[in-house]
Design an enzyme around this catalytic site. Structure first.
Site, PDB file in Angstrom:
ATOM      1  CG  ASP A   1      -1.830   1.155   1.319  1.00  0.00           C
ATOM      2  OD1 ASP A   1      -2.702   1.269   0.452  1.00  0.00           O
ATOM      3  OD2 ASP A   1      -1.677   1.959   2.256  1.00  0.00           O
TER       4      ASP A   1
ATOM      5  CD  GLU B   1      -2.165   2.237  -3.461  1.00  0.00           C
ATOM      6  OE1 GLU B   1      -3.352   2.489  -3.756  1.00  0.00           O
ATOM      7  OE2 GLU B   1      -1.753   2.211  -2.283  1.00  0.00           O
TER       8      GLU B   1
END
Length: 706
Positions: free
Chosen positions: A350, A387
């Site tokens: 993330d 990401e």
């Protein structure tokens, strides 16, 4: 019989015997006769081990670490005679409290061990909090004795993956799921036949590292209920699986339940990818709680401004100082642990761009953490997916430091596909790049560097993307300010649900267009949980705080959208049946094997004449299946032709002429109603005419030349 010398105690505190411990590994480790506790703090001056009987509110003993038990910046101590199954533990760390200098020590706080392999205190989801508890999250000692038999990482080739992004609780929490223990790891085991029917071979689990679901400060304005952190992007312990996701969590068996799930998924050929959050923690900003890292060594673990306040590149109040050597080792140790002890196949990171920033937040040209992850021996066959952006404005899609290993969530793919699907102008050239696996971004890394998706947990579902022009997030309690405003979506004449048959038919067709295009593009496709049954969040594009039907799959939609599910299933099977769609290396747009065809050729309504003009909304291409022999272990494939007409008018496409007695067969036509919209791979129907192909408005046709 003589005991080993290293089990002999040298010190005593109360009824417990002690000796100096080993500084490595960090955490609580069972050793002969006792438990070795090791914790780091560079700036702390005194440390105390706090022991609880499991489930009791107050500690039964607190043991200060003697000065002789400190080695460098590590306090290490063996405590003898403890029953590891009956204790919980934490630390008090004393030191300077000078926030302006970055130090926030408080000897009154009992702190969680960052290396705790299991965390007690929250065994049941969203259970009422005991505000008098001096330590709501407690470290537990875990024996890694699960019988894996012959299980190991599957190591599926990246180009063969079809990823299914899943939330553990949301997948089965609704009663319609029909499972014995809704919302748990155990429940997913019951749904493995469903996953196999859909055809996916990798599940990407949204955060399962222990987090605090009570973290949210917002209330639902419609019913006054306090909202919670449903998604889990706010980690408390990087080594511990979330106990309340386990049916056996209240028994302390969450680790074994998760391992049993991984083992069974592997047995059925499905990899497990974890969504991990190393960019920030649940401690928030200056007003947040002190749980662990802040009280142990705030200045080491977090990026701080000169005045001691927190850098906030995560958008959640703090940012981990990931390229500090100590924090870097924490991340590496955690990932090695998940791979070695849980057999995890890969990780999605993330806001991974944060992992490439230095202590002041500046992007590094050669980030030590990213390089270490890429070259780590234990992670050598583990998939790494970034990401490739963060909340501080750093956007690295296509330029993430890869070291020959990292793949990326391709956010540009999502945006282009959505705009092209919607019929926006000036998208055909960009769409062609996405079909090829984005070589303009991943030329040296190959198409498997691109994880292609149209929807994910963050944003509209596929159903909502074609049903809403604007977000509807009022239920999140933030006056509709949260969530993305630029969704590249459209409602096709009515915002939300409608009884208009024409609109509903068009929306269903657009959803089929989306999955059809996703499955014929080079790269690694990812499907959002529930898109295959048209799951709706009623226009809410940021359901992080919603523990209700917005995030719970309603399995009854499988019946009401059976045609859509079948189309998804067939498109997945089609991709798996054709190696030409799953290339490890980029297409060259040349005839590499003297087959008479280039590996990919572009077309428009006229054969060999694609329309690249700004107002074009049509694009077709043909893959020469004979070129599949260039890929190791692959044999020749059929030719594949895809016509994409995103125009609001029908068009007739000239088909390429085939050779060697091949004829065009119809696999899918999204303009046709279900079940005539597609067929099972291998059962394609031959076309009556081999030269012209009528393609309906806003539709996709896929042919096989065999």
């Amino acid at each position: 019989m003589f005991n080993r010398i290293d089990v002999y105690p040298t010190h005593r505190h109360g009824d417990l015997w002690l000796r100096a411990g080993r500084p490595q590994p960090f955490g609580a480790t069972i050793v002969p006769g006792g438990i070795n506790f090791a914790v780091f703090s560079r700036h702390g001056v005194d440390c105390t081990l706090v022991l609880f009987h499991k489930g009791e509110a107050q500690p039964f003993i607190e043991i200060p670490f003697p000065d002789a038990f400190r080695i460098g910046n590590v306090w290490a101590m063996v405590v003898f005679g403890l029953d590891h199954e009956k204790i919980e533990y934490g630390y008090r760390m004393d030191g300077p409290h000078r926030p302006h200098a970055g130090h926030r020590f408080n000897r009154h706080d009992i702190l969680l061990d960052p290396y705790a392999r299991a965390i007690g205190g929250r065994p049941r989801w969203a259970a009422a909090l005991d505000k008098a508890d001096p330590m709501p999250f407690r470290g537990r000692v875990l024996i890694d004795d699960f019988d894996w038999q012959n299980d190991r990482q599957l190591e599926l080739p990246a180009e063969d993956l079809i990823i299914y992004e899943m939330h553990v609780r949301g997948f089965t929490r609704d009663q319609s799921s029909g499972v014995k223990f809704p919302g748990t790891y155990a429940a997913i085991r019951e749904k493995i036949p469903y996953l196999l029917e859909l055809g996916i071979n990798a599940v990407e689990l949204m955060p399962i590292q222990e987090f605090d679901e009570h973290e949210s400060d917002f209330f639902n304005p419609y019913n006054g209920q306090k909202l919670i952190n449903f998604w889990g992007y706010s980690t408390i312990g990087f080594f511990a699986p979330k106990a309340s996701y386990a049916a056996t969590g209240h028994l302390g068996m969450e680790a074994d339940e998760l391992k049993a799930l991984v083992k069974l998924l592997h047995r059925h050929g499905i990899e497990v990818i974890l969504d991990v959050v190393f960019n920030h923690t649940a401690e928030g900003n200056e007003k947040g709680p002190t749980i662990s890292y802040r009280g142990l060594d705030n200045k080491t673990y977090y990026m701080l401004r000169p005045d001691g306040s927190y850098q906030n590149f995560s958008g959640t109040g703090n940012t981990l100082n990931c390229n500090n050597p100590v924090v870097r080792n924490l991340v590496l140790d955690a990932l090695r642990y998940w791979v070695s002890e849980y057999h995890i196949d890969g990780f999605r990171f993330d806001l991974a761009s944060i992992l490439g920033r230095d202590a002041e937040g500046h992007p590094l040209a050669n980030p030590p953490l990213l390089e270490s992850l890429a070259h780590d021996p234990v992670l050598g066959h583990t998939k790494l997916i970034a990401e490739a952006w963060d909340a501080g404005g750093l956007y690295q899609v296509g330029s993430f430091p890869a070291y020959g290993r990292w793949a990326e969530w391709n956010g540009r793919y999502r945006d282009v596909l959505r705009r092209f699907l919607k019929g926006d102008a000036e998208q055909v050239g960009e769409m062609a790049q996405m079909v090829k696996g984005s070589p303009h971004m991943y030329l040296e890394r190959g198409p498997t560097a691109s994880v292609n998706f149209i929807t994910c947990h963050d944003g509209f579902t596929l159903h909502d993307m074609v049903s809403y022009a604007e977000k509807h997030n009022t239920a999140n309690g933030e006056d509709n300010r949260d969530g993305a405003n630029d969704n590249n979506s459209w409602n096709w004449g009515h915002e939300g649900a409608t009884d208009d048959v024409g609109i509903n038919v068009l929306r269903e067709r657009l959803m089929r267009n989306a999955i059809a295009m996703l499955m014929v593009c080079q790269g690694v496709p990812m499907i959002l949980m529930g898109d295959e049954m048209a799951h709706t969040k009623y226009g809410n594009n940021n359901t992080y705080a919603q523990d209700n039907e917005l995030n719970w799959l309603d399995w009854r939609r499988l019946a009401s959208h059976a045609g859509l599910f079948d189309f998804f299933r067939r498109c997945v099977a089609f991709r798996k049946a054709h190696p030409a769609l799953r290339r490890r290396y980029h297409l060259h747009e040349r005839d590499m094997i003297d087959s008479g065809f280039r590996d990919i050729t572009w077309h428009g309504v006229k054969e060999g004449r694609p329309d690249w003009s700004p107002n074009s909304r049509t694009l077709a291409f043909m893959l020469c299946g004979l070129h599949a022999v260039l890929m190791p272990g692959r044999t020749a494939d059929d030719h594949i032709y895809v016509a994409m007409n995103m125009h609001w008018e029908p068009h007739t496409f000239e088909l390429p002429r085939l050779r060697d007695g091949r004829r065009w067969h119809l696999f899918a036509d999204t303009y046709r109603p279900a079940p005539a919209d597609s067929c099972d791979p291998g059962n394609e129907r031959p076309l009556r005419t081999q030269r012209n192909l009528p393609v309906g408005p806003r539709s996709v046709v896929i042919l096989v030349g065999k």
